[in-house]
Structures are given as C-alpha cells and as structure tokens.
Design a protein around this motif. Structure first.
Motif, PDB file in Angstrom:
ATOM      1  N   GLY A 226       0.775  -1.147  -0.129  1.00  0.00           N
ATOM      2  CA  GLY A 226      -0.073  -0.028   0.183  1.00  0.00           C
ATOM      3  C   GLY A 226       0.962   1.200  -0.001  1.00  0.00           C
ATOM      4  O   GLY A 226       2.085   1.388  -0.003  1.00  0.00           O
ATOM      5  N   LEU A 227      -0.132   2.372  -0.154  1.00  0.00           N
ATOM      6  CA  LEU A 227       0.806   3.725  -0.003  1.00  0.00           C
ATOM      7  C   LEU A 227       0.911   4.180   1.280  1.00  0.00           C
ATOM      8  O   LEU A 227      -0.241   4.591   1.890  1.00  0.00           O
ATOM      9  CB  LEU A 227      -0.091   4.573  -1.082  1.00  0.00           C
ATOM     10  N   ASN A 228       1.989   3.910   2.016  1.00  0.00           N
ATOM     11  CA  ASN A 228       2.037   4.371   3.264  1.00  0.00           C
ATOM     12  C   ASN A 228       3.105   5.579   3.556  1.00  0.00           C
ATOM     13  O   ASN A 228       4.090   5.515   4.096  1.00  0.00           O
ATOM     14  CB  ASN A 228       2.863   3.258   4.197  1.00  0.00           C
ATOM     15  N   TRP A 229       2.600   6.609   2.949  1.00  0.00           N
ATOM     16  CA  TRP A 229       3.525   7.871   2.665  1.00  0.00           C
ATOM     17  C   TRP A 229       3.294   8.865   3.552  1.00  0.00           C
ATOM     18  O   TRP A 229       4.001   9.631   3.703  1.00  0.00           O
ATOM     19  CB  TRP A 229       3.524   8.350   1.171  1.00  0.00           C
ATOM     20  N   LEU A 230       2.113   9.026   4.038  1.00  0.00           N
ATOM     21  CA  LEU A 230       1.681  10.226   5.009  1.00  0.00           C
ATOM     22  C   LEU A 230       2.671  10.151   5.831  1.00  0.00           C
ATOM     23  O   LEU A 230       2.799   9.436   7.033  1.00  0.00           O
ATOM     24  CB  LEU A 230       0.341   9.885   5.454  1.00  0.00           C
ATOM     25  N   GLY A 231       3.336  11.375   6.373  1.00  0.00           N
ATOM     26  CA  GLY A 231       4.194  11.610   7.155  1.00  0.00           C
ATOM     27  C   GLY A 231       5.492  10.912   7.211  1.00  0.00           C
ATOM     28  O   GLY A 231       6.296  10.919   8.327  1.00  0.00           O
ATOM     29  N   ARG A 232       5.878  10.305   6.127  1.00  0.00           N
ATOM     30  CA  ARG A 232       6.958   9.665   5.983  1.00  0.00           C
ATOM     31  C   ARG A 232       8.089  10.448   5.321  1.00  0.00           C
ATOM     32  O   ARG A 232       7.803  11.688   4.914  1.00  0.00           O
ATOM     33  CB  ARG A 232       7.131   8.290   5.176  1.00  0.00           C
ATOM     34  N   GLY A 233       9.199   9.829   4.797  1.00  0.00           N
ATOM     35  CA  GLY A 233      10.299  10.813   4.593  1.00  0.00           C
ATOM     36  C   GLY A 233       9.952  11.625   3.258  1.00  0.00           C
ATOM     37  O   GLY A 233      10.405  12.939   3.303  1.00  0.00           O
ATOM     38  N   GLY A 234       9.602  11.015   2.273  1.00  0.00           N
ATOM     39  CA  GLY A 234       9.069  11.811   1.132  1.00  0.00           C
ATOM     40  C   GLY A 234       7.963  13.063   1.280  1.00  0.00           C
ATOM     41  O   GLY A 234       8.284  14.171   0.751  1.00  0.00           O
ATOM     42  N   ASP A 235       7.028  12.629   2.106  1.00  0.00           N
ATOM     43  CA  ASP A 235       6.132  13.618   2.683  1.00  0.00           C
ATOM     44  C   ASP A 235       6.875  14.883   3.338  1.00  0.00           C
ATOM     45  O   ASP A 235       6.350  15.884   3.025  1.00  0.00           O
ATOM     46  CB  ASP A 235       5.225  12.771   3.088  1.00  0.00           C
ATOM     47  N   THR A 236       7.652  14.402   4.226  1.00  0.00           N
ATOM     48  CA  THR A 236       8.199  15.380   5.199  1.00  0.00           C
ATOM     49  C   THR A 236       9.007  16.283   4.264  1.00  0.00           C
ATOM     50  O   THR A 236       9.400  17.722   4.601  1.00  0.00           O
ATOM     51  CB  THR A 236       8.741  14.915   6.317  1.00  0.00           C
ATOM     52  N   MET A 237       9.822  15.820   3.153  1.00  0.00           N
ATOM     53  CA  MET A 237      10.768  16.528   2.430  1.00  0.00           C
ATOM     54  C   MET A 237       9.976  17.449   1.632  1.00  0.00           C
ATOM     55  O   MET A 237      10.264  18.698   1.784  1.00  0.00           O
ATOM     56  CB  MET A 237      11.527  15.637   1.473  1.00  0.00           C
ATOM     57  N   VAL A 238       8.843  17.092   1.114  1.00  0.00           N
ATOM     58  CA  VAL A 238       8.170  17.989   0.288  1.00  0.00           C
ATOM     59  C   VAL A 238       7.392  19.095   1.035  1.00  0.00           C
ATOM     60  O   VAL A 238       7.501  20.171   0.705  1.00  0.00           O
ATOM     61  CB  VAL A 238       7.065  17.279  -0.517  1.00  0.00           C
ATOM     62  N   TYR A 239       7.185  18.756   2.236  1.00  0.00           N
ATOM     63  CA  TYR A 239       6.381  19.582   3.128  1.00  0.00           C
ATOM     64  C   TYR A 239       7.497  20.668   3.541  1.00  0.00           C
ATOM     65  O   TYR A 239       7.233  21.932   3.627  1.00  0.00           O
ATOM     66  CB  TYR A 239       5.773  18.902   4.473  1.00  0.00           C
ATOM     67  N   ARG A 240       8.561  20.218   4.084  1.00  0.00           N
ATOM     68  CA  ARG A 240       9.727  21.028   4.472  1.00  0.00           C
ATOM     69  C   ARG A 240      10.317  22.042   3.364  1.00  0.00           C
ATOM     70  O   ARG A 240      10.477  23.327   3.587  1.00  0.00           O
ATOM     71  CB  ARG A 240      10.931  20.305   4.933  1.00  0.00           C
ATOM     72  N   LEU A 241      10.367  21.660   2.296  1.00  0.00           N
ATOM     73  CA  LEU A 241      10.878  22.450   1.214  1.00  0.00           C
ATOM     74  C   LEU A 241       9.823  23.505   0.674  1.00  0.00           C
ATOM     75  O   LEU A 241      10.026  24.689   0.203  1.00  0.00           O
ATOM     76  CB  LEU A 241      11.290  21.683  -0.166  1.00  0.00           C
ATOM     77  N   GLY A 242       8.637  22.938   0.828  1.00  0.00           N
ATOM     78  CA  GLY A 242       7.619  24.025   0.363  1.00  0.00           C
ATOM     79  C   GLY A 242       7.614  24.991   1.456  1.00  0.00           C
ATOM     80  O   GLY A 242       7.304  26.288   1.170  1.00  0.00           O
ATOM     81  N   ALA A 243       7.478  24.812   2.720  1.00  0.00           N
ATOM     82  CA  ALA A 243       7.547  25.781   3.673  1.00  0.00           C
ATOM     83  C   ALA A 243       8.953  26.724   3.686  1.00  0.00           C
ATOM     84  O   ALA A 243       8.841  27.873   3.813  1.00  0.00           O
ATOM     85  CB  ALA A 243       7.454  24.971   5.403  1.00  0.00           C
ATOM     86  N   LYS A 244       9.963  26.058   3.326  1.00  0.00           N
ATOM     87  CA  LYS A 244      11.164  26.901   3.109  1.00  0.00           C
ATOM     88  C   LYS A 244      10.863  28.009   1.876  1.00  0.00           C
ATOM     89  O   LYS A 244      11.414  29.132   1.956  1.00  0.00           O
ATOM     90  CB  LYS A 244      12.222  26.234   2.743  1.00  0.00           C
ATOM     91  N   PHE A 245      10.559  27.582   0.792  1.00  0.00           N
ATOM     92  CA  PHE A 245      10.175  28.210  -0.373  1.00  0.00           C
ATOM     93  C   PHE A 245       9.117  29.567  -0.003  1.00  0.00           C
ATOM     94  O   PHE A 245       9.167  30.630  -0.225  1.00  0.00           O
ATOM     95  CB  PHE A 245       9.447  27.455  -1.229  1.00  0.00           C
ATOM     96  N   GLN A 246       8.375  29.142   0.812  1.00  0.00           N
ATOM     97  CA  GLN A 246       7.138  30.325   1.217  1.00  0.00           C
ATOM     98  C   GLN A 246       7.829  31.219   2.251  1.00  0.00           C
ATOM     99  O   GLN A 246       7.731  32.385   2.221  1.00  0.00           O
ATOM    100  CB  GLN A 246       5.949  29.616   1.878  1.00  0.00           C
ATOM    101  N   GLN A 247       8.866  30.590   3.177  1.00  0.00           N
ATOM    102  CA  GLN A 247       9.702  31.604   4.055  1.00  0.00           C
ATOM    103  C   GLN A 247      10.324  32.574   3.253  1.00  0.00           C
ATOM    104  O   GLN A 247      10.619  33.660   3.766  1.00  0.00           O
ATOM    105  CB  GLN A 247      10.448  30.672   5.037  1.00  0.00           C
ATOM    106  N   ARG A 248      10.942  32.060   2.262  1.00  0.00           N
ATOM    107  CA  ARG A 248      11.899  33.004   1.338  1.00  0.00           C
ATOM    108  C   ARG A 248      11.061  33.874   0.522  1.00  0.00           C
ATOM    109  O   ARG A 248      11.439  34.626  -0.438  1.00  0.00           O
ATOM    110  CB  ARG A 248      12.691  31.860   0.433  1.00  0.00           C
ATOM    111  N   GLY A 249       9.924  34.019   0.560  1.00  0.00           N
ATOM    112  CA  GLY A 249       9.110  35.047  -0.224  1.00  0.00           C
ATOM    113  C   GLY A 249       8.462  34.145  -1.468  1.00  0.00           C
ATOM    114  O   GLY A 249       7.817  34.927  -2.202  1.00  0.00           O
TER     115      GLY A 249
END
Length: 194
Positions: free
Chosen positions: A127-150
């Motif tokens: 199954g797809l066990n991705w929620l809260g896992r490495g790839g998911d947290t990576m995308v979330y963190r990079l999205g947050a960093k991007f928005q912090q940078r304007g």
C-alpha cells in the motif's frame, strides 16, 4: 483573466520543482511555483518514494569518479557525458543542501544505493504508506522553506501552455478552476514529472 509577473515560474511541486524554486528564491529572485494539486499534501511521486537517495544505485556521498563510472555502467554508456559528470560531481552537495533545508536523512541499508535514506522511513508493507514519511516530510519542508523565502506556492494551478513572444518563452498560461492566469517570467522550468 489575471496577469502576474515573476522572474522565474516553476511548474510542478515535487523534489525537482521545489529544489529549483528554493535555489532561485535563495538568490533573491521572485519565484512562482505552480502545482496542480490543491490539497496541502498534494499527490506527487516525491511524496510516494521509498526515500533512497543514490546515484546510479551507488552511495551518493561517495567519490565522484566512482559515481561517474557507475552512471556509465548503469546506462551502458548512453548518458550525456557533461550531464553525467555534473550529476556525479554535484550529487553530494545537493544532498547536503537538502539537509540544510531541514530534510532529515538517516543511514539506510548496507548496499551503496540504500545507504542514504529520507526519514522517517516508509514501512515495508503493501500500500501507499507515505503520509508523514520521508518523501512527504521532505516536500512539506521544502514548500515551507520556499514560502519563508517569499516564494509564491500556487496550489490548484495547472499550467496549460507556454507563452511565446519573439520565439522566446515568456511565461505560462495556467488555470485556477475556471480562471485563466497569464504568468509572465524571464525563465520557465518544467518539472511536472507525471
């Protein structure tokens, strides 16, 4: 119809798109990232990945000369030499940059291509066990960093066509629901993967 203007427009909110968008924003550019998925945790291959980070199935932080040989071996010599050299030479620096952005990495398996892994790891079950896992947290963190940078992370926006003026790409025509968006830019990066 809405008109917007940016230095760079990136199409696709996976690892490639978020990486490029963040690097451009780090350099002080005005950047828009268009992602078709509208949910905060939109689906993309980067979220669903097992999370191993490697170069041609070898240890990404290894000797660039060994990585270059692995690329030739794995592709049977069909890799573009300059691109293969760039990937082998810069792969380790890219991994270290991800860590600087808050992406967590752990030691994976003993084999070369499994030694570096996104954390927390995906469980080894069906199954797809991705929620809260490495790839998911990576995308979330990079999205947050991007928005912090304007940066403008525009979810629910689907690129439909490139704008071309005088034989030069000058932006993207996109849709947000029924609204047509004309987004002008000096550079457009397509990284929609799917």
């Amino acid at each position: 119809m809405s008109d917007m203007n940016f230095d760079v427009v990136v199409v696709g909110g996976g690892l490639a798109g978020l990486g490029c968008a963040n690097r451009c924003a780090e350099q002080g550019l005005k950047v828009a990232l268009l992602e078709r998925g509208s949910d905060e945790r939109y689906h993309c291959n980067s979220r669903f990945s097992m999370g191993f980070v490697n170069c041609a199935f070898e240890y990404i932080l290894g000797d660039p000369a060994d990585l270059r040989k692995a690329i030739d071996r794995t592709t049977r010599g069909f890799a573009v030499p300059d691109l293969a050299h760039a990937f082998a030479t810069n792969g380790g620096a890219a991994v270290r940059w991800l860590q600087e952005q808050g992406v967590r990495l752990i030691k994976g398996g003993w084999e070369g291509g499994q030694r570096v892994m996104l954390a927390p790891p995906v469980p080894n079950r069906m199954g797809l066990n991705w929620l809260g896992r490495g790839g998911d947290t990576m995308v979330y963190r990079l999205g947050a960093k991007f928005q912090q940078r304007g940066g403008a992370l525009m979810r629910g926006v689907a690129a439909r066509e490139l704008m071309v003026e005088n034989r030069r790409c000058s932006g993207v025509v996109a849709m947000r629901g029924d609204d047509v968006l004309r987004i002008s830019a000096r550079a457009v990066l397509l990284s929609d993967g799917g």
